[in-house]
Scaffold this motif. Structure first.
Motif, PDB file in Angstrom:
ATOM      1  N   ASP A 131      -0.625  -2.316   8.975  1.00  0.00           N
ATOM      2  CA  ASP A 131       0.334  -2.443   7.882  1.00  0.00           C
ATOM      3  C   ASP A 131       1.730  -2.607   8.481  1.00  0.00           C
ATOM      4  O   ASP A 131       2.209  -1.711   9.181  1.00  0.00           O
ATOM      5  CB  ASP A 131       0.269  -1.195   7.005  1.00  0.00           C
ATOM      6  CG  ASP A 131       1.258  -1.227   5.857  1.00  0.00           C
ATOM      7  OD1 ASP A 131       2.058  -2.176   5.729  1.00  0.00           O
ATOM      8  OD2 ASP A 131       1.225  -0.275   5.059  1.00  0.00           O
ATOM      9  N   GLY A 133       4.597  -2.369   7.244  1.00  0.00           N
ATOM     10  CA  GLY A 133       5.527  -1.339   6.791  1.00  0.00           C
ATOM     11  C   GLY A 133       5.458  -0.085   7.617  1.00  0.00           C
ATOM     12  O   GLY A 133       6.422   0.668   7.712  1.00  0.00           O
ATOM     13  N   HIS A 134       4.325   0.155   8.239  1.00  0.00           N
ATOM     14  CA  HIS A 134       4.164   1.352   9.052  1.00  0.00           C
ATOM     15  C   HIS A 134       4.877   1.203  10.403  1.00  0.00           C
ATOM     16  O   HIS A 134       5.280   2.193  11.007  1.00  0.00           O
ATOM     17  CB  HIS A 134       2.680   1.652   9.273  1.00  0.00           C
ATOM     18  CG  HIS A 134       2.441   2.949   9.954  1.00  0.00           C
ATOM     19  ND1 HIS A 134       2.525   4.155   9.305  1.00  0.00           N
ATOM     20  CD2 HIS A 134       2.146   3.240  11.253  1.00  0.00           C
ATOM     21  CE1 HIS A 134       2.287   5.128  10.157  1.00  0.00           C
ATOM     22  NE2 HIS A 134       2.054   4.615  11.344  1.00  0.00           N
ATOM     23  N   GLU A 136       7.727  -0.480  10.989  1.00  0.00           N
ATOM     24  CA  GLU A 136       9.208  -0.493  10.853  1.00  0.00           C
ATOM     25  C   GLU A 136       9.823   0.822  10.971  1.00  0.00           C
ATOM     26  O   GLU A 136       9.733   1.845  11.077  1.00  0.00           O
ATOM     27  CB  GLU A 136       9.593  -1.107   9.511  1.00  0.00           C
ATOM     28  CG  GLU A 136       9.197  -2.552   9.411  1.00  0.00           C
ATOM     29  CD  GLU A 136       9.451  -3.131   8.034  1.00  0.00           C
ATOM     30  OE1 GLU A 136      10.002  -2.447   7.167  1.00  0.00           O
ATOM     31  OE2 GLU A 136       9.075  -4.268   7.829  1.00  0.00           O
TER      32      GLU A 136
END
Length: 136
Positions: A131, A133-134, A136
């Motif tokens: 993912d 988002g993980h 960042e």
């Protein structure tokens, strides 16, 4: 400045080049005809990522070492990134349907998901999604 290379060419010995080409074609990969002949096939993995699938006799011309038997030993696990969990499953399911063998069961860490297979020569391929988002 740190060293940076633009491309990667992973060289893998194969017992039956035509069988191996058919296997990866069934998964959905393509080959660069410019670097493919009776001794080698250039598997296009990404824009700058290639696997040179070399007949064992041809591979031996590049090394003085004995070849390992990938069905019995592991020297490398080739890890490929996927765009989604669904694509991980799609790639591995295509590989298994094309004659590949299971390697490990799917692993789900929530933010990261992976599954692996063995090609006809026993080389290990790990397909994974993380993912973004993980990270960042």
């Amino acid at each position: 400045m740190a060293l940076k290379c633009d491309n990667i060419f992973v060289n893998l010995p194969v017992k039956d080049l035509e069988k191996t080409k058919e296997f990866f074609s069934k998964i959905g990969f393509e080959f660069n005809a410019q670097f493919t002949d009776k001794n080698a096939a250039c598997l296009v993995i990404g824009d700058n990522i290639f696997a040179m699938l070399l007949t064992e006799d041809y591979f031996k011309t590049f090394t003085k070492k004995d070849l390992s038997n990938a069905a019995n030993t592991t020297e490398v696990i080739l890890a490929l990134s996927a765009d989604s969990r669904e694509q991980v499953d799609e790639i591995v399911n295509h590989a298994l349907a094309a004659g590949g063998s299971p390697s490990n069961d799917p692993v789900d860490h929530g933010f990261m998901y992976g599954w692996s297979f063995q090609d006809p020569d026993g080389h290990l391929w790990e397909v994974m999604y993380m993912d973004p988002g993980h990270v960042e």
